[in-house]
Design a protein around this motif. Structure first.
Motif, PDB file in Angstrom:
ATOM      1  N   VAL A 100     -46.946   6.407 -31.963  1.00 29.43           N
ATOM      2  CA  VAL A 100     -47.839   5.376 -31.425  1.00 29.43           C
ATOM      3  C   VAL A 100     -47.402   3.983 -31.888  1.00 29.43           C
ATOM      4  N   LYS A 101     -46.774   3.930 -33.058  1.00 29.87           N
ATOM      5  CA  LYS A 101     -46.313   2.634 -33.566  1.00 29.87           C
ATOM      6  C   LYS A 101     -45.396   1.940 -32.552  1.00 29.87           C
ATOM      7  N   VAL A 102     -44.515   2.689 -31.960  1.00 33.89           N
ATOM      8  CA  VAL A 102     -43.583   2.122 -30.979  1.00 33.89           C
ATOM      9  C   VAL A 102     -44.353   1.531 -29.790  1.00 33.89           C
ATOM     10  N   ILE A 103     -45.389   2.231 -29.366  1.00 38.89           N
ATOM     11  CA  ILE A 103     -46.163   1.744 -28.207  1.00 38.89           C
ATOM     12  C   ILE A 103     -46.983   0.515 -28.609  1.00 38.89           C
ATOM     13  N   ILE A 104     -47.536   0.546 -29.816  1.00 41.49           N
ATOM     14  CA  ILE A 104     -48.294  -0.627 -30.301  1.00 41.49           C
ATOM     15  C   ILE A 104     -47.366  -1.839 -30.407  1.00 41.49           C
TER      16      ILE A 104
END
Lengths: 389, 389
Positions: A100-104
């Motif tokens: 999710v970090k990448v999407i955030i």
């Protein structure tokens, strides 16, 4: 993917075109064209590399003389879990963080101002199992647990308000649990939290086994970019929940959810409820749902006479944004991770209110009076019988 | 017809088939197949001779051990006006009577138990003009005006409850007007009436020029075939209006309307509001809208900066029925007169309530308390501000 259609949008766009497509869009979405907003090349590259969808739509308002436009870029993220649910909890959580970090970060680089994650985003939806061990270990402090610290850092880095819905452990009140949305400011501070007001008792959603109805009322969070509120999942079926956020001044209400499709699921209601809320309350809404199937080691039953099984889902994604006039954008996929961005002019809320007069015509005094009578244990419904001549 | 698409259903059925159509139906309507019910050959002949559509769908429930099935056949009629609006009022009304009578008789011959007509069904929707003369002459006594007498006769003939929405002249109260639904029993008696609770002030709907907010509360009419209520037109935007009919025990709530399409019309909300009401209140709803364009001799403006004009519409029809689980049937045409029949098992309402627990999880006490505070002129919304560290 398991024979699942990618999305209602895919079905429509693969089969309709020209006049038919335009008319369909007008009648279903509320506008002939979707006003797509360009995405950076770097974001497209990331979405390909890390296998998530990204798309953005605009919701403009009329230009006003007295107020400047109030353009806010919001984002919502839908995703599946990563590791099998029998892996250690810390590893499961870390793997979701990593994905999710990448999407955030992509949202941050796209200049998103307010981002909302899905319900209980950092864990599998284990409520189907009714087991307490080990699942309750996913719970954390809303104020300073590892998930809040992780999100705070990203929020501050990108000057982005982030709504982070988690399972809360309330250590100051006998270690009880809550289903809680933590609202983190663009400085990385916790502005506050909201606890889910309505808890389901239906199908695999044995949530009332784990936590109680929220005790935080209907808070609206005054963020740098606008006033927001969070109607968590099952609260979308409750029109008064939506309404109170409106009375408290919400300009955008997020509905982080975890809900399933199939023939007896909620999928055909998904377009209805957050959209009705936008219409009747004249504010923006954003409906967010996870994707994927989730498999659990212990078998469980679903209260529907069917054999015990191990899998909960499919969660059908389809996250979307709706404007205060009821116009919505296409949804994200039913099956894939995704980031949906909306470029909103918040001036639209008051413009719609001025046009429709829904707030002025709502006769709230009448209903407070009527509903208070309904509460009476001896309530006599207003029923009219035929008087035979 | 004026380049209008016949219906969203036509667009879909002309372009989709096989798996795509099945998935579309599941996601949009809530079921893969529409459960069409056969129509009598004599009814088909009548519909061809008199140029109206007729179609019927079934909404079954599970078989229960204690309660027998409660099968009720309901019908809704949508239609255009007949004569030009500058013809004598009595002739205009007689022409509508003549046309609608055939459709009512067809409903009666199909064994419809409860029939609902569209809002102000016996007149053009003259409210766009803001003129009082001659339009107010369309008003009648709810109890014994010519329209009620006309409908009573048909109701008794076919043992059919008929809801007849008209413009009411209240001679016992200073000749004032109301937008009123008259509920006539299967014996032809007036069971009672309901006056429109929420009056629009938007676009061409200058209804607040003609009549005030209703004073009849939220009556539910105990008919021979089930408990029904009427949410008239603009009330569909107001969730508390729908809710109070539910608290009073309504099993079916009709929403007779007159609402227009076009790019700024209500058409894209039409699938949302009556359906959301069915879902959150767990009762059947039926949304009814007229068809056609209506032309008036005097020109009028629409409060939208556009030039004065003579025509009001298009009213987009699309009448439909929705079950308490949110499953709906296809709508009638956007442009043609029609009779839509639903074969409902009213046992479904309680079955859905038992499954979803929406009523038990609604926390009405919380909202009565919160909403009563909102009424306070000095109400302070619950807003949470960031405490900067």
């Amino acid at each position: 993917m398991d024979g699942e259609a990618n999305s209602l949008e895919t079905i429509i766009n693969n089969n309709l075109n020209g006049y038919d497509l335009e008319q369909y869009n007008r009648i279903y979405y509320g506008r002939r064209n979707h006003l797509e907003v360009p995405i950076k090349e770097s974001s497209k590259d990331k979405s390909e590399e890390f296998d998530f969808d990204i798309i953005a739509y605009s919701f403009p308002a009329k230009i006003e003389q007295i107020r400047p436009a109030r353009i806010v870029k919001i984002g919502v993220i839908q995703h599946s879990i990563v590791l099998p649910t029998d892996q250690p909890i810390s590893l499961q959580k870390a793997a979701i963080f990593e994905k999710v970090k990448v999407i955030i970060e992509t949202a941050g680089e796209e200049g998103v101002n307010i981002l909302c994650l899905q319900e209980l985003w950092n864990m599998p939806m284990f409520v189907a199992t009714r087991e307490k061990h080990p699942w309750c270990e996913f719970a954390e402090s809303a104020e300073n647990g590892p998930t809040t610290r992780f999100i705070s850092e990203l929020a501050a880095k990108y000057s982005m308000v982030i709504v982070s819905p988690i399972l809360e452990r309330d250590e100051n009140h006998s270690d009880i649990l809550w289903n809680t949305a933590v609202v983190i400011s663009d400085n990385g501070n916790v502005i506050g939290k909201h606890r889910k007001n309505h808890v389901p008792r239906v199908g695999d959603f044995n949530e009332s086994t784990y936590y109680m109805e929220g005790n935080t009322g209907h808070p609206v969070f005054a963020t740098r970019y606008g006033k927001i509120a969070v109607n968590i999942c099952f609260g979308r079926h409750h029109v008064l929940n939506w309404m109170m956020f409106g009375h408290n001044g919400a300009e955008i209400v997020f509905n982080p959810s975890a809900t399933v499709g199939g023939d007896t699921g909620s999928e055909y209601m998904w377009n209805i409820e957050a959209r009705n809320a936008a219409i009747t309350n004249c504010y923006f809404t954003a409906a967010i749902n996870r994707v994927g199937n989730e498999r659990f080691k212990s078998e469980f039953t679903s209260g529907d006479g069917m054999p015990a099984h191990h899998s909960f889902g499919p969660f059908y994604g389809s996250s979307y944004i709706c404007a205060p006039d009821g116009v919505r954008c296409p949804g994200l996929s039913r099956t894939r991770d995704g980031l949906l961005i909306g470029v909103l002019d918040l001036n639209l809320n008051r413009q719609v209110r001025d046009r429709t007069c829904y707030q002025m015509t709502q006769r709230l005094d009448l209903y407070v009076n009527s509903l208070s009578k309904v509460l009476d244990i001896d309530y006599k419904p207003q029923v009219v019988y035929e008087k035979r001549k």
